[in-house]
Design a protein around this motif. Structure first.
Motif, PDB file in Angstrom:
ATOM      1  N   LEU A 255       0.820  -1.211   0.000  1.00  0.00           N
ATOM      2  CA  LEU A 255       0.000   0.000   0.000  1.00  0.00           C
ATOM      3  C   LEU A 255       0.853   1.260   0.000  1.00  0.00           C
ATOM      4  CD1 LEU A 255      -2.813  -0.974   2.539  1.00  0.00           C
ATOM      5  CD2 LEU A 255      -2.842  -1.140   0.049  1.00  0.00           C
ATOM      6  N   GLY A 256       2.095   1.144   0.459  1.00  0.00           N
ATOM      7  CA  GLY A 256       2.970   2.306   0.460  1.00  0.00           C
ATOM      8  C   GLY A 256       3.266   2.818  -0.939  1.00  0.00           C
ATOM      9  N   ALA A 257       3.236   1.937  -1.930  1.00  0.00           N
ATOM     10  CA  ALA A 257       3.503   2.359  -3.311  1.00  0.00           C
ATOM     11  C   ALA A 257       2.258   2.886  -4.005  1.00  0.00           C
ATOM     12  CB  ALA A 257       4.072   1.188  -4.118  1.00  0.00           C
ATOM     13  N   TYR A 258       1.078   2.668  -3.389  1.00  0.00           N
ATOM     14  CA  TYR A 258      -0.166   3.139  -3.998  1.00  0.00           C
ATOM     15  C   TYR A 258      -0.405   4.568  -3.548  1.00  0.00           C
ATOM     16  CZ  TYR A 258      -5.091   3.564  -5.149  1.00  0.00           C
ATOM     17  OH  TYR A 258      -6.287   3.996  -5.664  1.00  0.00           O
ATOM     18  N   ALA A 259      -0.336   5.495  -4.491  1.00  0.00           N
ATOM     19  CA  ALA A 259      -0.392   6.922  -4.146  1.00  0.00           C
ATOM     20  C   ALA A 259      -1.808   7.471  -4.081  1.00  0.00           C
ATOM     21  CB  ALA A 259       0.418   7.727  -5.162  1.00  0.00           C
ATOM     22  N   GLY A 260      -2.806   6.662  -4.387  1.00  0.00           N
ATOM     23  CA  GLY A 260      -4.173   7.158  -4.378  1.00  0.00           C
ATOM     24  C   GLY A 260      -4.654   7.470  -2.976  1.00  0.00           C
ATOM     25  N   ALA A 261      -5.649   8.341  -2.896  1.00  0.00           N
ATOM     26  CA  ALA A 261      -6.198   8.720  -1.590  1.00  0.00           C
ATOM     27  C   ALA A 261      -7.061   7.614  -1.004  1.00  0.00           C
ATOM     28  CB  ALA A 261      -7.007  10.010  -1.716  1.00  0.00           C
TER      29      ALA A 261
ATOM     30  N   ALA B  19      -8.731  11.191  -9.606  1.00  0.00           N
ATOM     31  CA  ALA B  19      -7.586  11.834  -8.960  1.00  0.00           C
ATOM     32  C   ALA B  19      -6.579  10.792  -8.481  1.00  0.00           C
ATOM     33  CB  ALA B  19      -8.061  12.690  -7.784  1.00  0.00           C
ATOM     34  N   ASP B  20      -7.078   9.649  -7.988  1.00  0.00           N
ATOM     35  CA  ASP B  20      -6.183   8.574  -7.568  1.00  0.00           C
ATOM     36  C   ASP B  20      -5.380   8.048  -8.751  1.00  0.00           C
ATOM     37  OD1 ASP B  20      -7.074   8.826  -5.019  1.00  0.00           O
ATOM     38  OD2 ASP B  20      -8.247   6.985  -4.981  1.00  0.00           O
ATOM     39  N   PHE B  21      -6.045   7.922  -9.905  1.00  0.00           N
ATOM     40  CA  PHE B  21      -5.348   7.472 -11.098  1.00  0.00           C
ATOM     41  C   PHE B  21      -4.221   8.434 -11.446  1.00  0.00           C
ATOM     42  CE2 PHE B  21      -5.397   7.511 -15.900  1.00  0.00           C
ATOM     43  CZ  PHE B  21      -4.549   6.422 -16.029  1.00  0.00           C
ATOM     44  N   ALA B  22      -4.487   9.724 -11.368  1.00  0.00           N
ATOM     45  CA  ALA B  22      -3.453  10.722 -11.655  1.00  0.00           C
ATOM     46  C   ALA B  22      -2.284  10.581 -10.691  1.00  0.00           C
ATOM     47  CB  ALA B  22      -4.044  12.130 -11.571  1.00  0.00           C
ATOM     48  N   ALA B  23      -2.572  10.305  -9.414  1.00  0.00           N
ATOM     49  CA  ALA B  23      -1.494  10.149  -8.427  1.00  0.00           C
ATOM     50  C   ALA B  23      -0.644   8.925  -8.733  1.00  0.00           C
ATOM     51  CB  ALA B  23      -2.097  10.043  -7.023  1.00  0.00           C
ATOM     52  N   VAL B  24      -1.281   7.836  -9.159  1.00  0.00           N
ATOM     53  CA  VAL B  24      -0.526   6.621  -9.490  1.00  0.00           C
ATOM     54  C   VAL B  24       0.350   6.859 -10.715  1.00  0.00           C
ATOM     55  CG1 VAL B  24      -0.747   4.234 -10.286  1.00  0.00           C
ATOM     56  CG2 VAL B  24      -2.176   5.065  -8.418  1.00  0.00           C
ATOM     57  N   ILE B  25      -0.173   7.563 -11.723  1.00  0.00           N
ATOM     58  CA  ILE B  25       0.632   7.868 -12.913  1.00  0.00           C
ATOM     59  C   ILE B  25       1.851   8.706 -12.523  1.00  0.00           C
ATOM     60  CG2 ILE B  25       0.663   9.249 -15.031  1.00  0.00           C
ATOM     61  CD1 ILE B  25      -0.599   6.598 -15.493  1.00  0.00           C
ATOM     62  N   ARG B  26       1.645   9.693 -11.668  1.00  0.00           N
ATOM     63  CA  ARG B  26       2.785  10.521 -11.245  1.00  0.00           C
ATOM     64  C   ARG B  26       3.828   9.669 -10.532  1.00  0.00           C
ATOM     65  NH1 ARG B  26       2.313  16.457  -9.024  1.00  0.00           N
ATOM     66  NH2 ARG B  26       2.166  16.616 -11.281  1.00  0.00           N
ATOM     67  N   THR B  27       3.385   8.794  -9.638  1.00  0.00           N
ATOM     68  CA  THR B  27       4.324   7.939  -8.925  1.00  0.00           C
ATOM     69  C   THR B  27       5.088   7.042  -9.888  1.00  0.00           C
ATOM     70  OG1 THR B  27       2.785   7.936  -7.049  1.00  0.00           O
ATOM     71  CG2 THR B  27       4.534   6.299  -7.026  1.00  0.00           C
ATOM     72  N   ALA B  28       4.378   6.537 -10.907  1.00  0.00           N
ATOM     73  CA  ALA B  28       5.027   5.662 -11.883  1.00  0.00           C
ATOM     74  C   ALA B  28       6.092   6.407 -12.682  1.00  0.00           C
ATOM     75  CB  ALA B  28       3.983   5.056 -12.815  1.00  0.00           C
ATOM     76  N   THR B  29       5.782   7.633 -13.095  1.00  0.00           N
ATOM     77  CA  THR B  29       6.773   8.395 -13.864  1.00  0.00           C
ATOM     78  C   THR B  29       7.958   8.776 -12.981  1.00  0.00           C
ATOM     79  OG1 THR B  29       5.576  10.475 -13.437  1.00  0.00           O
ATOM     80  CG2 THR B  29       5.055   9.286 -15.466  1.00  0.00           C
ATOM     81  N   GLU B  30       7.711   9.063 -11.703  1.00  0.00           N
ATOM     82  CA  GLU B  30       8.819   9.360 -10.793  1.00  0.00           C
ATOM     83  C   GLU B  30       9.711   8.147 -10.574  1.00  0.00           C
ATOM     84  OE1 GLU B  30       6.585  12.799  -8.068  1.00  0.00           O
ATOM     85  OE2 GLU B  30       6.740  10.735  -7.355  1.00  0.00           O
ATOM     86  N   ALA B  31       9.117   6.955 -10.687  1.00  0.00           N
ATOM     87  CA  ALA B  31       9.890   5.720 -10.523  1.00  0.00           C
ATOM     88  C   ALA B  31      10.573   5.281 -11.816  1.00  0.00           C
ATOM     89  CB  ALA B  31       8.977   4.609 -10.015  1.00  0.00           C
ATOM     90  N   GLY B  32      10.391   6.053 -12.900  1.00  0.00           N
ATOM     91  CA  GLY B  32      11.045   5.721 -14.158  1.00  0.00           C
ATOM     92  C   GLY B  32      10.262   4.790 -15.056  1.00  0.00           C
ATOM     93  N   LEU B  33       8.998   4.537 -14.737  1.00  0.00           N
ATOM     94  CA  LEU B  33       8.170   3.652 -15.573  1.00  0.00           C
ATOM     95  C   LEU B  33       7.468   4.484 -16.641  1.00  0.00           C
ATOM     96  CD1 LEU B  33       6.648   1.416 -12.737  1.00  0.00           C
ATOM     97  CD2 LEU B  33       8.681   0.995 -14.120  1.00  0.00           C
ATOM     98  N   ASP B  34       8.242   5.141 -17.494  1.00  0.00           N
ATOM     99  CA  ASP B  34       7.697   6.112 -18.438  1.00  0.00           C
ATOM    100  C   ASP B  34       6.834   5.460 -19.507  1.00  0.00           C
ATOM    101  OD1 ASP B  34       9.011   8.104 -17.040  1.00  0.00           O
ATOM    102  OD2 ASP B  34      10.799   7.996 -18.299  1.00  0.00           O
TER     103      ASP B  34
ATOM    104  N   ASP C   4       2.407  14.974 -16.658  1.00  0.00           N
ATOM    105  CA  ASP C   4       3.459  14.045 -16.242  1.00  0.00           C
ATOM    106  C   ASP C   4       3.877  13.127 -17.387  1.00  0.00           C
ATOM    107  OD1 ASP C   4       3.516  15.040 -13.636  1.00  0.00           O
ATOM    108  OD2 ASP C   4       1.971  13.664 -12.940  1.00  0.00           O
ATOM    109  N   VAL C   5       2.886  12.640 -18.142  1.00  0.00           N
ATOM    110  CA  VAL C   5       3.202  11.700 -19.219  1.00  0.00           C
ATOM    111  C   VAL C   5       3.986  12.392 -20.330  1.00  0.00           C
ATOM    112  CG1 VAL C   5       2.183  10.276 -21.044  1.00  0.00           C
ATOM    113  CG2 VAL C   5       1.322  10.134 -18.693  1.00  0.00           C
TER     114      VAL C   5
END
Length: 793
Positions: A345-351, A441-456, A485-486
């Motif tokens: 759950l720590g990797a899931y950035a959604g609210a 909004a949760d989807f947007a947070a997960v996408i941001r986390t993914a791009t920050e982790a290099g999963l472009d 972000d994308v």
């Protein structure tokens, strides 16, 4: 020594009374007395009764004195006076906030509840609140207050038998009574407390099993329990859940520790600090203690240190207090599968966490994930919310991220994110269209986390899969965050095709949000990239979108050039859906240019074709065509035909459940009524549209509806209300940074000021509007100006 003397005196008096009682009984039953006291024979039986009662009283008194506990301060001799235990810890002097919670606890106690539990996550201030309450009501419990820390938060649970032995000692029990198993000790404790008014505070309990034997037996006793467990299996307890402080309470707590002058000198930084602490009382106290220990620090300096989430838990430590340590005990008590779920759950950035998203994060099936979330909620590591969802406190999330990195290695977070992205891709389709704004909004947070982790590349693929469910939503803010972000991600990849696609989608978002010129710039870049990679179909799509944005910006000639070019290209490619879309776009262009006959020429043949060959993949295409053509009939004065099409359009949108588009049809019906001087009917339609836009938080729609409401009110002679409506439209367009529409709204507000005989206000609005609309020839602006006197007149 005094106690021994008292016992001797009592024993002697009791013995003497026994002798006197025997003599009295002898006389009463026929015995004789010497002559001088013979006159007492007549009082023999009353004397028997009195002496018997006094003898019993002395015996009871003697027994109580013999059982009374010794005063530890008196050494081996003891004292007659029994000292009630007063074990409550000293309350914190800078207690702040929790006023409502303290009031609710007092109400529960006043309702004569015998067991009250305060439950909540680590660091919520449960113990502080319970101790504060205990001191406030201790006078109601004259037989004493017992306290024990049961050690759940330390990971060192106290043994109930040991606690009972100490409690019995505090209540005066002898050493023999303090020995035995937990069941025997519990029975003695209940017996000792049965007739007393006692307050017992069981602090930091692990679970109901640990506290069940520690409950006193007296009906007038009160037991306060604090626990991270929800204690669902302790039915005798009235449970109050404790959450975060409000921002106002958190600021008050910080100010009480560091001083109101220091906190008040930097109000924004102070607010940022309590937000970084997640409004968690423990974290706020630690932050305040650090500031108090460093009087040279500004509040903003500590805020800067907490800004880096990777080190925030390191900063929230002072002395033996640490936020991280308060979480570790609860985590350590979990079984390994639940620890793994928590780490995921720590990797899931959604609210909001659902059983489905938790299952995706952990790689589990949904039902085990649902049960795991319930266990995490029982441990106060997640917070239950509405509709079966859960939340992670911000600081607990950071703790979960740490555990994931420490126990799973550097790739663990990426693995979780890949599972989440695949889950979102699988969810794309009809179901995703029903996701509410929080899910988007949760989807947007997960996408941001993914791009920050290099999963472009993965982030781009998932965003593209879900975009159809997002593009027509009233609020485009999640889509704006996603494609911003994308776009950065695909540029890092050097993928021109993906970059061109992201530029197009982001340009659409800026158009929707009223930032048209920025959208035009992005669309120009998209067209250029598609032409460079040699994809004529994609380049034509981008060119058509560019034409729409140019029309929104008021650049009609260039818009017509791009749309006519796109129409020719679609026909050359034999691409009927693209041709139909472009015809509708051209219809809208000529509609805003007040050229209704050209609209009719484009769309009557198109509508006939669509009626015979409906497209199941585009259910909104037919009502949208009806909407444009109906508006054209209205402009052309063909009111009956306009009403027929617009009513059909409204009905279709209503049946499809598309409320924001239905609001557009209501606005069209309002314009139709206005054109026929039916101002009251026009006002009703526009107000109905406004309600829908407000429900959807669709800012552009709100502004347009307010402007239409203002025009109807002005026509009806209600100048003040019209001015209010225009002002709201102006304020909304300012917020959107939409210069063109803002200029037109200011012209309408100018009309209201003139009608209200406010020439200075009218001149100011007119001047600003002329500046904003310089270089544009917009029919809407020309129509608004037509109602105004010439400048300087």
């Amino acid at each position: 020594m005094r106690r021994r003397n008292v016992v001797i005196v009592l024993a002697s008096a009791s013995s003497l009374l026994s002798v006197l009682l025997a003599v009295a009984v002898n006389v009463a039953t026929g015995g004789t007395l010497p002559g001088p006291v013979g006159w007492l024979r007549g009082l023999a039986w009353p004397l028997v009764v009195v002496l018997a009662l006094v003898t019993v009283g002395f015996a009871v008194w003697q027994q109580r004195v013999a059982e009374a506990p010794a005063d530890p301060a008196a050494g081996g001799g003891g004292t007659l006076r029994w000292v009630a235990p007063a074990e409550l810890p000293v309350p914190i002097g800078d207690f702040a906030g929790r006023t409502a919670d303290l009031r609710e606890l007092r109400r529960i106690v006043a309702a004569r509840k015998r067991v009250v539990a305060v439950v909540g996550a680590a660091g919520m201030g449960k113990s502080t609140l319970a101790i504060r309450l205990g001191h406030g009501i201790r006078d109601r419990y004259p037989d004493g207050q017992l306290y024990v820390n049961l050690g759940a938060g330390r990971g060192d649970r106290a043994d109930p038998a040991a606690v009972l032995s100490r409690f019995l000692a505090a209540l005066g029990a002898g050493e023999d009574e303090q020995r035995g198993g937990v069941d025997d000790l519990a029975v003695r404790f209940r017996s000792r407390t049965a007739g007393r008014r006692l307050l017992v505070l069981l602090d930091d309990a692990a679970d109901a099993r640990q506290v069940r034997h520690l409950l006193p037996g007296g009906e007038r006793c009160l037991t306060l329990i604090t626990s991270r467990s929800v204690l669902a299996d302790l039915p005798e307890a009235a449970v109050m859940a404790l959450g975060e402080l409000t921002e106002q309470e958190a600021v008050a707590l910080l100010s009480g520790i560091v001083g109101s002058d220091r906190a008040g000198a930097e109000p924004e930084a102070t607010l940022s600090l309590v937000r970084a602490c997640g409004r968690l009382p423990l974290a706020v106290r630690i932050a305040a203690a650090r500031l108090r220990a460093r009087p040279g620090w500004a509040v903003s300096e500590l805020v800067a240190r907490l800004d880096d989430e990777r080190h925030r838990l390191d900063e929230l430590r002072v002395g033996d207090l640490a936020v991280r340590a308060s979480f570790e005990a609860g985590y350590a008590a979990l079984p390994e599968p639940d620890q793994a779920l928590f780490r995921g759950l720590g990797a899931y950035a959604g609210a909001w966490i659902t059983a489905e998203s938790a299952a995706a994060a952990a790689g589990w099936q949904v039902q085990p994930a649902r049960l795991g979330l319930e266990r995490l909620a029982d441990a106060q590591l997640v917070e239950p919310g509405a509709a079966g969802g859960y939340q992670l406190h911000d600081l607990i999330r950071l703790f979960a991220v740490e555990r994931l990195a420490r126990e799973g290695g550097p790739e663990a977070r990426k693995q979780v994110l890949r599972r989440l992205l695949r889950w979102y891709e699988d969810a794309a389709g009809p179901a995703s269209a029903r996701w509410d704004s929080s899910a988007q909004a949760d989807f947007a947070a997960v996408i941001r986390t993914a791009t920050e982790a290099g999963l472009d590349a993965e982030a781009f693929r998932t965003a593209k899969a879900l975009d159809p469910a997002l593009w027509n939503q009233p609020s485009q803010l999640p889509r704006l965050a996603i494609w911003t972000d994308v776009l950065d991600a695909v540029r890092r990849l050097g993928d021109d095709r993906a970059t061109a696609d992201a530029l197009l989608r982001l340009g659409q978002v800026y158009d929707h949000e009223g930032q048209v010129e920025h959208g035009v710039d992005l669309l120009r870049q998209s067209v250029g990239l598609w032409e460079r990679v040699g994809d004529p179909a994609a380049a034509t799509d981008a060119r058509r979108e560019l034409g729409n944005l140019l029309r929104h910006a008021g650049h009609y000639a260039e818009a017509a050039e791009h749309l006519e070019g796109a129409l020719a290209a679609y026909r050359a490619l034999g691409h009927w859906p693209g041709e139909a879309r472009t015809l509708r776009n051209l219809g809208v262009l000529h509609l805003v240019r007040r050229e209704p006959q050209r609209v009719i020429d484009y769309l009557e043949p198109l509508l006939a074709t669509m009626a015979g060959q409906p497209d199941p993949d585009e259910p909104l295409a037919l009502p949208y065509t009806q909407l444009i053509l109906g508006n054209a009939y209205s402009q052309a004065g063909r009111f009956a035909e306009a009403l027929r099409l617009l009513e059909a359009c409204r009905t279709a949108y209503e049946q499809l459940g598309n409320r924001t588009d239905m609001a557009g049809s209501l606005r069209a019906l309002g314009y139709l009524a206005y054109a026929q001087d039916q101002y009251a009917q026009a006002l009703a339609h526009h107000r109905a549209a406004l309600v829908i836009y407000e429900e959807a938080s669709y800012a552009t729609g709100i502004a347009e509806a307010c402007q239409a409401v203002g025009n109807s009110l002005l026509a009806l002679g209600d100048v003040p209300a019209a001015a209010d409506a225009f002002r709201r439209a102006v304020a909304t367009y300012r917020g959107l940074s939409d210069r063109t529409r803002l200029g037109i709204a200011l012209l309408h507000l100018t009309r209201a000021h003139l009608a209200a005989h406010q020439p200075a206000e009218a001149a100011a609005c007119r001047a600003e509007a002329d500046t904003l609309l310089a270089g544009t020839e917009l029919p809407d602006a020309a129509e608004a100006r037509a109602h105004l006197p010439a400048p300087g007149a």
